[in-house]
Design a protein around this motif. Structure first.
Motif, mmCIF file in Angstrom:
data_model
loop_
_atom_site.group_PDB
_atom_site.id
_atom_site.type_symbol
_atom_site.label_atom_id
_atom_site.label_comp_id
_atom_site.label_asym_id
_atom_site.label_seq_id
_atom_site.Cartn_x
_atom_site.Cartn_y
_atom_site.Cartn_z
ATOM 1 N N LEU A 29 0.862 -1.184 0.000
ATOM 2 C CA LEU A 29 0.000 0.000 0.000
ATOM 3 C C LEU A 29 0.896 1.230 0.000
ATOM 4 O O LEU A 29 2.008 1.179 0.525
ATOM 5 C CB LEU A 29 -0.881 -0.021 1.264
ATOM 6 N N THR A 30 0.393 2.331 -0.548
ATOM 7 C CA THR A 30 1.204 3.553 -0.529
ATOM 8 C C THR A 30 1.052 4.263 0.814
ATOM 9 O O THR A 30 0.053 4.102 1.514
ATOM 10 C CB THR A 30 0.786 4.541 -1.637
ATOM 11 N N ALA A 31 2.055 5.059 1.159
ATOM 12 C CA ALA A 31 1.979 6.005 2.281
ATOM 13 C C ALA A 31 2.977 7.114 1.981
ATOM 14 O O ALA A 31 3.974 6.883 1.265
ATOM 15 C CB ALA A 31 2.314 5.331 3.605
ATOM 16 N N VAL A 50 6.307 4.498 -1.049
ATOM 17 C CA VAL A 50 6.248 5.961 -1.072
ATOM 18 C C VAL A 50 6.159 6.307 -2.556
ATOM 19 O O VAL A 50 7.165 6.457 -3.248
ATOM 20 C CB VAL A 50 7.489 6.583 -0.398
ATOM 21 N N GLY A 51 4.931 6.318 -3.060
ATOM 22 C CA GLY A 51 4.713 6.429 -4.500
ATOM 23 C C GLY A 51 4.760 7.877 -4.970
ATOM 24 O O GLY A 51 4.465 8.801 -4.203
ATOM 25 N N ASP A 52 5.092 8.030 -6.248
ATOM 26 C CA ASP A 52 5.032 9.399 -6.788
ATOM 27 C C ASP A 52 3.572 9.801 -7.045
ATOM 28 O O ASP A 52 3.290 10.922 -7.464
ATOM 29 C CB ASP A 52 5.913 9.568 -8.030
ATOM 30 N N SER A 53 2.633 8.883 -6.717
ATOM 31 C CA SER A 53 1.211 9.245 -6.678
ATOM 32 C C SER A 53 0.983 10.310 -5.613
ATOM 33 O O SER A 53 -0.085 10.930 -5.563
ATOM 34 C CB SER A 53 0.338 8.016 -6.408
ATOM 35 N N ALA A 54 1.977 10.576 -4.766
ATOM 36 C CA ALA A 54 1.933 11.727 -3.845
ATOM 37 C C ALA A 54 1.632 12.999 -4.634
ATOM 38 O O ALA A 54 0.989 13.914 -4.124
ATOM 39 C CB ALA A 54 3.261 11.866 -3.115
ATOM 40 N N VAL A 90 10.797 3.508 -2.318
ATOM 41 C CA VAL A 90 10.560 4.904 -2.717
ATOM 42 C C VAL A 90 10.601 5.000 -4.240
ATOM 43 O O VAL A 90 11.540 4.507 -4.877
ATOM 44 C CB VAL A 90 11.605 5.861 -2.083
ATOM 45 N N ASP A 91 9.583 5.635 -4.813
ATOM 46 C CA ASP A 91 9.547 5.836 -6.262
ATOM 47 C C ASP A 91 10.586 6.848 -6.705
ATOM 48 O O ASP A 91 10.731 7.902 -6.088
ATOM 49 C CB ASP A 91 8.170 6.404 -6.667
ATOM 50 N N MET A 92 11.277 6.547 -7.811
ATOM 51 C CA MET A 92 12.138 7.562 -8.421
ATOM 52 C C MET A 92 11.242 8.439 -9.295
ATOM 53 O O MET A 92 10.544 7.924 -10.169
ATOM 54 C CB MET A 92 13.230 6.896 -9.247
ATOM 55 N N ILE A 120 14.312 1.151 -4.202
ATOM 56 C CA ILE A 120 13.638 2.136 -5.053
ATOM 57 C C ILE A 120 12.796 1.407 -6.115
ATOM 58 O O ILE A 120 13.002 0.222 -6.380
ATOM 59 C CB ILE A 120 14.631 3.113 -5.731
ATOM 60 N N LYS A 121 11.851 2.166 -6.698
ATOM 61 C CA LYS A 121 11.069 1.641 -7.825
ATOM 62 C C LYS A 121 11.184 2.641 -8.966
ATOM 63 O O LYS A 121 11.214 3.851 -8.733
ATOM 64 C CB LYS A 121 9.605 1.451 -7.418
ATOM 65 N N LEU A 122 11.234 2.139 -10.171
ATOM 66 C CA LEU A 122 11.196 3.027 -11.339
ATOM 67 C C LEU A 122 10.411 2.369 -12.457
ATOM 68 O O LEU A 122 10.193 1.156 -12.459
ATOM 69 C CB LEU A 122 12.609 3.440 -11.781
ATOM 70 N N GLY A 144 10.768 -3.059 -10.472
ATOM 71 C CA GLY A 144 10.351 -2.549 -11.789
ATOM 72 C C GLY A 144 8.870 -2.194 -11.792
ATOM 73 O O GLY A 144 8.136 -2.474 -10.842
ATOM 74 N N HIS A 145 8.424 -1.577 -12.872
ATOM 75 C CA HIS A 145 7.008 -1.166 -12.987
ATOM 76 C C HIS A 145 6.681 -1.110 -14.479
ATOM 77 O O HIS A 145 7.244 -0.300 -15.205
ATOM 78 C CB HIS A 145 6.838 0.208 -12.317
ATOM 79 N N LEU A 146 5.773 -2.003 -14.915
ATOM 80 C CA LEU A 146 5.400 -2.088 -16.332
ATOM 81 C C LEU A 146 3.881 -2.006 -16.478
ATOM 82 O O LEU A 146 3.147 -2.072 -15.499
ATOM 83 C CB LEU A 146 5.889 -3.415 -16.927
HETATM 84 O O1 KIV Z 1 3.001 5.899 -7.304
HETATM 85 C C1 KIV Z 1 2.252 4.938 -7.046
HETATM 86 O O2 KIV Z 1 1.381 5.007 -6.169
HETATM 87 C C2 KIV Z 1 2.443 3.702 -7.798
HETATM 88 C C3 KIV Z 1 1.409 2.638 -7.622
HETATM 89 C C4 KIV Z 1 0.205 2.968 -8.410
HETATM 90 C C5 KIV Z 1 1.945 1.308 -7.955
HETATM 91 O O3 KIV Z 1 3.366 3.582 -8.522
#
Ligand code: KIV
Length: 272
Positions: A29-31, A50-54, A90-92, A120-122, A144-146
Motif C-alpha cells: 500500500l502507498t503512504a 512511497v509512490g510518486d502518486s503523492a 521509494v519511487d524515483m 527504489i522503484k522506477l 520494476g514497474h510495467l
Molecule cells: O506511485 C504509485 O502510487 C504507484 C502505484 C500505483 C503502484 O506507482
C-alpha cells in the motif's frame, strides 16, 4: 491488526521472494507521511510504497510528472521515521533516471542515503535498462514497474488498460523477463489484462505485484487515499474501498465547525 502479522521480523527483498515461493500473497500500500505510515505498518502491511502518486493525492497535481527528487525524499524520510516492519520502497520521480545512468545512480543514492529506505522503484523496461543496471551496481535493490506507467501518460494519452494488443503484450513479457534477468527483485504490473498478468507472474521467479492486474499476481498494491475513500472522486473498476474516510472526515470537521460557532466547544472540562 491483520491476522497475518505474527511474524514481527523486518520484511526484506529476500523475504518477498520466499513469500512468492511458498505461495503467500504480498500486501502493498502507498503512504507518504509519518502518521499514516505508522498505522499502516502496525496493521501488518508487507510493503509500503512511497509512490510518486503523492503528486496526485498529496499535492493535487493532475499527473505524477511534477514530483521532484527533493519532494520524494521528504515523503520517504517521513515514512521511514514511522515504519518498523514493512519493506519501504521509494519511487524515483520523473526525470531523475531516464536521462542517463549516471544521473539515475546519483538520484537512487540520494534516496537511499537521505531517506534510509530499503529500495527504489522506477518505471519502464528495455529503455531504462542501463539506469537499472547502474543502480544495481551500487547494491540498491530495484523494483520494476510495467503496464500503465503513469510517468508516460503524455505518450499514452489516457489511463486506459494497457497491453490489450498482442504487440504491446509481447513487449511487456519481454520487458518483464529482462527486468528479472538484470536483477530487479520484484515487479509492479499496472492496469493490464488479468490473463497477461497471471502469465507473467507464472513465468517469473521474482514477485509480481498487481494494481488493476487481477488475482493471478503474487501480491496487490493500492493507493492508500483511494482504498480508504479519502480520494472520493476516483473509482476505477479495480479499486475496492475499505473505508469511507472522506465522509467520516467531512462529517467530523463539519461538526467541529458547528461546535465552535455555537460555543459548544470547548466545554468546562476542555479548558484549564
Ligand atoms: O506511485 C504509485 O502510487 C504507484 C502505484 C500505483 C503502484 O506507482
Amino acid at each position: 491488526m491483520s491476522t497475518y502479522t505474527e511474524d514481527k521480523r523486518k520484511v526484506t527483498t529476500l523475504r518477498l521472494i520466499e513469500m512468492k515461493r511458498r505461495g503467500e500473497k504480498i500486501a502493498m500500500l502507498t503512504a507518504y507521511d509519518y502518521s499514516m505510515a505508522k498505522l499502516i505498518d502496525e496493521a501488518g502491511m508487507d510493503v509500503i510504497l512511497v509512490g510518486d502518486s503523492a503528486s496526485n493525492v498529496m499535492a493535487g497535481n493532475v499527473t505524477t510528472l511534477p514530483m521532484t527528487l527533493d519532494q520524494m525524499i521528504y515523503h520517504g524520510k517521513s515514512v521511514m521515521r514511522a515504519v518498523k516492519r514493512a519493506l519501504v520502497v521509494v519511487d524515483m520521480p520523473f526525470g531523475t533516471y531516464q536521462g542517463n545512468s549516471k544521473e539515475a545512480l546519483f538520484s537512487a543514492i540520494r534516496i537511499m542515503k537521505e531517506t534510509h529506505a530499503d529500495c527504489i522503484k522506477l518505471e519502464g523496461g528495455a529503455e531504462v535498462r542501463e539506469s537499472i543496471e547502474r543502480i544495481l551496481t551500487a547494491g540498491i535493490p530495484v523494483m520494476g514497474h510495467l503496464g500503465l506507467t503513469p510517468q508516460s501518460i503524455n505518450k499514452f494519452g489516457s489511463y486506459t488498460v494497457r497491453a490489450r494488443e498482442e504487440a504491446e503484450a509481447e513487449k511487456l513479457i519481454e520487458d518483464a523477463k529482462l527486468l528479472q534477468e538484470i536483477g530487479c527483485f520484484a515487479l509492479v504490473l499496472e492496469k493490464i489484462p488479468a490473463v497477461l498478468a497471471a502469465k507473467v507472474a507464472g513465468m517469473l521467479d521474482i514477485p509480481v505485484i498487481g494494481i488493476g492486474a487481477g488475482n493471478g499476481c503474487d501480491g496487490q498494491v493500492l493507493v492508500m487515499h483511494d482504498m480508504l475513500g479519502i480520494n472520493k472522486g476516483f473509482s476505477p473498476r479495480f479499486l475496492r474501498r475499505y473505508a469511507d474516510l472522506g465522509t467520516i472526515i467531512n462529517d467530523a470537521v463539519a461538526k467541529y465547525v458547528d461546535d465552535v460557532k455555537t460555543g459548544d466547544f470547548p466545554n468546562e472540562k476542555e479548558q484549564y
